[in-house]
Design an enzyme around this catalytic site. Sequence first.
Site, PDB file in Angstrom:
ATOM      1  N   LEU A  29     -46.599  -5.677   6.753  1.00  0.00           N
ATOM      2  CA  LEU A  29     -47.245  -5.234   5.560  1.00  0.00           C
ATOM      3  C   LEU A  29     -48.652  -6.214   5.668  1.00  0.00           C
ATOM      4  CD1 LEU A  29     -44.326  -5.100   3.230  1.00  0.00           C
ATOM      5  CD2 LEU A  29     -45.098  -3.463   4.380  1.00  0.00           C
ATOM      6  N   GLY A  32     -53.203  -3.387   2.440  1.00  0.00           N
ATOM      7  CA  GLY A  32     -53.425  -2.052   2.235  1.00  0.00           C
ATOM      8  C   GLY A  32     -52.023  -1.603   1.512  1.00  0.00           C
ATOM      9  N   HIS A  33     -51.006  -2.147   2.317  1.00  0.00           N
ATOM     10  CA  HIS A  33     -49.458  -1.775   1.614  1.00  0.00           C
ATOM     11  C   HIS A  33     -49.256  -2.496   0.286  1.00  0.00           C
ATOM     12  CE1 HIS A  33     -48.593  -1.634   6.283  1.00  0.00           C
ATOM     13  NE2 HIS A  33     -48.202  -0.470   5.863  1.00  0.00           N
ATOM     14  N   GLN A  57     -40.598   9.242  14.828  1.00  0.00           N
ATOM     15  CA  GLN A  57     -42.027   9.707  14.932  1.00  0.00           C
ATOM     16  C   GLN A  57     -42.879   8.973  16.061  1.00  0.00           C
ATOM     17  OE1 GLN A  57     -42.468   7.836  10.861  1.00  0.00           O
ATOM     18  NE2 GLN A  57     -44.437   7.186  11.636  1.00  0.00           N
ATOM     19  N   ASP A 147     -53.865   7.451   6.260  1.00  0.00           N
ATOM     20  CA  ASP A 147     -53.124   8.431   7.181  1.00  0.00           C
ATOM     21  C   ASP A 147     -53.366   9.970   6.621  1.00  0.00           C
ATOM     22  OD1 ASP A 147     -52.095   6.787   9.004  1.00  0.00           O
ATOM     23  OD2 ASP A 147     -51.056   5.548   7.470  1.00  0.00           O
ATOM     24  N   GLN A 150     -51.377  12.855   7.280  1.00  0.00           N
ATOM     25  CA  GLN A 150     -49.889  12.620   6.897  1.00  0.00           C
ATOM     26  C   GLN A 150     -49.725  12.854   5.459  1.00  0.00           C
ATOM     27  OE1 GLN A 150     -47.214   9.147   8.237  1.00  0.00           O
ATOM     28  NE2 GLN A 150     -48.033   8.354   6.217  1.00  0.00           N
ATOM     29  N   SER A 182     -54.623  -1.870   9.266  1.00  0.00           N
ATOM     30  CA  SER A 182     -53.658  -1.096   9.743  1.00  0.00           C
ATOM     31  C   SER A 182     -52.676  -2.333  10.532  1.00  0.00           C
ATOM     32  CB  SER A 182     -54.403  -0.303  10.945  1.00  0.00           C
ATOM     33  OG  SER A 182     -53.342   0.216  11.751  1.00  0.00           O
ATOM     34  N   SER A 183     -51.543  -1.896  10.360  1.00  0.00           N
ATOM     35  CA  SER A 183     -50.754  -2.791  11.112  1.00  0.00           C
ATOM     36  C   SER A 183     -50.970  -3.045  12.603  1.00  0.00           C
ATOM     37  CB  SER A 183     -49.166  -2.294  11.223  1.00  0.00           C
ATOM     38  OG  SER A 183     -48.787  -2.369   9.934  1.00  0.00           O
ATOM     39  N   ARG A 184     -51.540  -1.920  13.199  1.00  0.00           N
ATOM     40  CA  ARG A 184     -52.147  -1.892  14.509  1.00  0.00           C
ATOM     41  C   ARG A 184     -53.144  -2.630  14.897  1.00  0.00           C
ATOM     42  NH1 ARG A 184     -49.489   3.532  14.594  1.00  0.00           N
ATOM     43  NH2 ARG A 184     -47.589   3.346  16.038  1.00  0.00           N
TER      44      ARG A 184
HETATM   45  O1  PAF Z   1     -47.306   5.715   7.043  1.00  0.00           O
HETATM   46  C1  PAF Z   1     -46.113   5.231   7.640  1.00  0.00           C
HETATM   47  O2  PAF Z   1     -45.963   3.898   7.904  1.00  0.00           O
HETATM   48  C2  PAF Z   1     -44.997   6.056   8.136  1.00  0.00           C
HETATM   49  O3  PAF Z   1     -45.437   7.098   8.850  1.00  0.00           O
HETATM   50  C3  PAF Z   1     -44.055   6.420   6.975  1.00  0.00           C
HETATM   51  C4  PAF Z   1     -44.671   7.151   5.759  1.00  0.00           C
HETATM   52  C5  PAF Z   1     -43.406   5.048   6.396  1.00  0.00           C
HETATM   53  C6  PAF Z   1     -42.675   7.203   7.703  1.00  0.00           C
HETATM   54  O4  PAF Z   1     -42.138   6.334   8.504  1.00  0.00           O
END
Ligand code: PAF
Length: 283
Positions: A29, A32-33, A57, A147, A150, A182-184
């Site tokens: 986290l 942003g989270h 995913q 995202d 998404q 971003s985590s990445r």
């Molecule tokens: O955005 C994310 O971190 C993931 O795609 C999610 C929505 C938690 C689903 O695994």
Amino acid sequence: MFIAHTIPELRAHLERFNRTALVPTMGNLHDGHLALVRQARGLADAVVATVFVNRLQFLPHEDFDTYPRTWAQDCARLESVGCDVLFSPREEDLYPEPQTFRIAPDPALADILEGAFRPGFFAGVCTVVMKLLQCAQPHVAVFGQKDYQQLLVLRHMARQFALPVEVVGGATVRADDGLALSSRNGYLSPAERAEAVALSRALRGLADAVRAGARDLPALEADAMQALRARGWQPDYLTVRRRSDLQAPAPGADAASAPLVALGAARLGGTRLIDNLEFAPAD
Ligand code: PAF
């Protein structure tokens, strides 16, 4: 903060709340989270965050095994913003048998952009989110606008299945130089981290050009991708789309007035970054 690992533990605990907001995450986290959790707190009596790295995913060559898992730090961060409940199922808790039922999102929205480069990604996201929604039965679910596609796919899913949940977007949080958190980002070397802001600058460049009256979007997009390539990136796409359905704006009317979004995905070294920027042609 109450921590549940199993669905029965979670459901039993949630009985005490009237209105809950869900913040699904894959952990590691960042601010942003935490902003999503803060936003969720204003929308419900209790916030339920989830931490689950969802195998469904990830493509076989992607970073499922190496995705950063930072449990102790995640718990401390969630506590620090007043998260009420953390649901962190083990794989066998969420998928006790092979998950053979999947949600198949509309290909018109889910097979373009991210879906074209990560086939099956949105089916995996929709399937886990549907399941997390069933587990927690929240009134609101909050997802980051970083995202962007998404968020649209999940809104569409909630609408088409008449899910009793409001899907809410949370604004992208950026570092001082403009890089979307971003985590990445943690995969970037110091030199790559310094370069990474070029992606959001490229999106701003596209938006500025459209606002200044440029209308040949394919040419603009090709130039933007070429400019990133020249800096050592491998772009998947840099494009301007309608916000409503992520289709290319129709020449003329749409490109002159529709709410638009510039979206990009590009690899820098071994790290794939995505970002987006909403704008209107007449801003
Ligand atoms: O955005 C994310 O971190 C993931 O795609 C999610 C929505 C938690 C689903 O695994």
